[in-house]
Enzyme design. Structure first.
Site, short mmCIF file in Angstrom:
data_model
loop_
_atom_site.label_atom_id
_atom_site.label_comp_id
_atom_site.label_asym_id
_atom_site.label_seq_id
_atom_site.Cartn_x
_atom_site.Cartn_y
_atom_site.Cartn_z
N LYS A 186 50.65 43.40 -77.94
CA LYS A 186 50.68 42.03 -77.41
C LYS A 186 52.00 41.42 -77.87
O LYS A 186 52.05 40.42 -78.61
CB LYS A 186 49.45 41.25 -77.94
CG LYS A 186 49.27 39.87 -77.36
CD LYS A 186 48.75 39.83 -75.94
CE LYS A 186 48.76 38.42 -75.40
NZ LYS A 186 48.51 38.32 -73.95
N ASP A 219 46.38 42.96 -72.54
CA ASP A 219 45.54 42.32 -71.51
C ASP A 219 45.68 43.07 -70.18
O ASP A 219 44.68 43.36 -69.50
CB ASP A 219 45.85 40.82 -71.36
CG ASP A 219 47.34 40.48 -71.35
OD1 ASP A 219 48.16 41.40 -71.52
OD2 ASP A 219 47.69 39.30 -71.16
N ASP A 247 35.75 51.20 -76.33
CA ASP A 247 34.40 50.86 -75.82
C ASP A 247 34.50 50.64 -74.30
O ASP A 247 33.62 51.07 -73.54
CB ASP A 247 33.85 49.58 -76.46
CG ASP A 247 33.01 49.85 -77.71
OD1 ASP A 247 33.32 50.83 -78.42
OD2 ASP A 247 32.05 49.09 -77.97
MN MN Z 1 33.97 50.01 -82.18
#
Ligand code: MN
Ligand code: NAD
Ligand code: IPM
Length: 359
Positions: A186, A219, A247
């Site tokens: 970022k 992002d 995830d």
């Molecule tokens: Mn995790």
């Protein structure tokens, strides 16, 4: 050769999937004729209940003395009160730090027959095969914390050395895969990210001039991972971005239960754990997918025990099971956790017998 492996089941479904890991390790030891000694220890909520500490000294001593650690998952509602003094998750963080495991390898590869399980369109997720290298012992996870009632803060800091070593490990992987390295940050906002950019460019130009690399803002990366994931080959990123993006990436391959990980440092010792947590809402129901854990065991045979062939055979066995639907509910099968574990071992034996017959 004799190896010592420490099993840390932890909490919730961590316990269920670690039982399957233990069976697989026993089967591999027998098939390959290697001497593997397994011990188990306490970590997380289970350790808090028994000793008051999420990482008891005794567990840490066992970790120091073994060749590799296999960990299920830690945490759960019982220990999640924000006012709690000790948290299960801190045990895991302290363990990663104590063993200096600064690189967390999270491979994300789609089995073709699971393309229809993903909520994403099949044509968008075809050929997904990436390696996410997450920095694991720095950033806001380990900075100074202020945990007040009216004010709180988490310091995020990175040193040149912390960035260099993990970028070099990721670049080595990109080189071996004839692939590209993408560093995600970022840098339009964070000073730490700007240092990541500078150091990454230097490492790549000086030590890996043959490896193509680029930068991407986190992002935008979160969008690209679902919109066009096959563009990624090796990703390297800081601790928290790596946690979140993997995830997200698990959705591409069918389930949180599918993704394995290996946490490595400078030596051979590693910590092997699926990327999922203790999944309290399905714990105790025998429906947890053990494949992420079993693939983590496969990674352990490669990285800590130097048994690459055994590792490949675990991968093949897992892929065979998925191909024929011998798997848990989350990825379209109807097997219980332990049945899915047994199916993998059965396939492994068949693969191994065939290979030995050709030698
Ligand atoms: Mn995790
Ligand atoms: P989670 O990863 O436990 O679960 C997220 C979702 O994925 C849930 O719907 C769960 O049912 C599903 N899922 C996870 N693993 C699965 C498996 N093997 N098979 C089938 N479905 C699976 O995340 P959470 O619910 O946010 O966290 C629960 C607890 O776990 C928290 O205390 C958290 O801190 C902890 N946690 C621990 C680790 C770890 O020990 N490495 C990792 C992540 C979360
Ligand atoms: C993971 C987990 C951990 C992390 C938590 C439980 C501390 O989410 O291993 O991905 O954030 O590293």
């Amino acid at each position: 050769m004799s190896s010592k492996i420490l099993m840390l089941p932890g909490d919730g479904i961590g316990v269920e999937v670690t039982a399957e890991a233990e069976k697989l390790i026993k089967a591999l030891a027998e098939l390959y004729g290697v001497d593997i000694e397994m011990e188990s220890g306490l970590i997380g909520g289970a350790a808090i209940d028994a000793t008051g500490e999420p990482l008891p000294e005794e567990t840490l001593a066992l970790c120091e003395a073994c060749d590799a650690v296999v960990l299920g998952a830690v945490g759960g509602p019982k220990w999640s009160d924000p006012r709690a003094e000790k948290r299960p998750e801190q045990g895991l963080l302290d363990l990663r730090k104590a063993l200096k495991l600064y690189a967390n390898l999270r491979p994300v590869r789609l089995h073709p027959s699971l393309a229809n399980i993903s909520p994403l369109k099949e044509e968008h997720i075809q050929n997904v095969d990436m390696m996410v290298v997450r920095e694991l012992t720095g950033g806001s996870y380990f900075g100074e914390k202020v945990d007040g009632d009216d004010f709180a803060s988490d310091e995020c800091s990175y040193s040149r050395e912390e960035i260099e070593r993990v970028v070099a490990m990721a670049a080595e992987m990109a080189r071996n895969r004839y692939g590209k390295l993408t560093m995600i940050d970022k840098a339009n906002v964070m000073a730490t990210s700007r240092l990541w950019r500078k150091v990454t460019a230097e490492v790549m130009q000086k030590r890996f001039p043959d490896v193509h690399y680029d930068f991407m803002l986190v992002d935008a990366a979160a969008m690209h991972i679902v919109a066009n994931p096959a563009q990624f080959n090796v990703i390297v990123t800081e601790n928290m971005f790596g946690d979140i993006l993997t995830d997200e990436a698990s959705v591409l391959v069918g389930s949180m239960g599918m993704l394995p990980s290996a946490s490595l440092g400078d030596g051979q010792k590693g910590l092997y754990e699926p990327i999922h947590g203790s999944a309290p809402e399905i714990a105790g129901r025998e429906i947890a997918n053990p494949f992420g854990m079993l693939a983590s065991v496969g990674m352990m045979f490669e990285y800590s025990l130097g048994m690459r062939e055994a590792s490949r055979q675990v991968e093949l066995a897992l892929w065979d099971c998925i191909s024929v639907g011998q798997c848990t509910l989350d990825i379209g099968g109807n097997l219980r956790t332990s049945e899915a574990g047994d199916a993998v071992i059965e396939r492994l034996r068949a693969i191994h017998t065939k290979r030995v017959a050709f030698v």
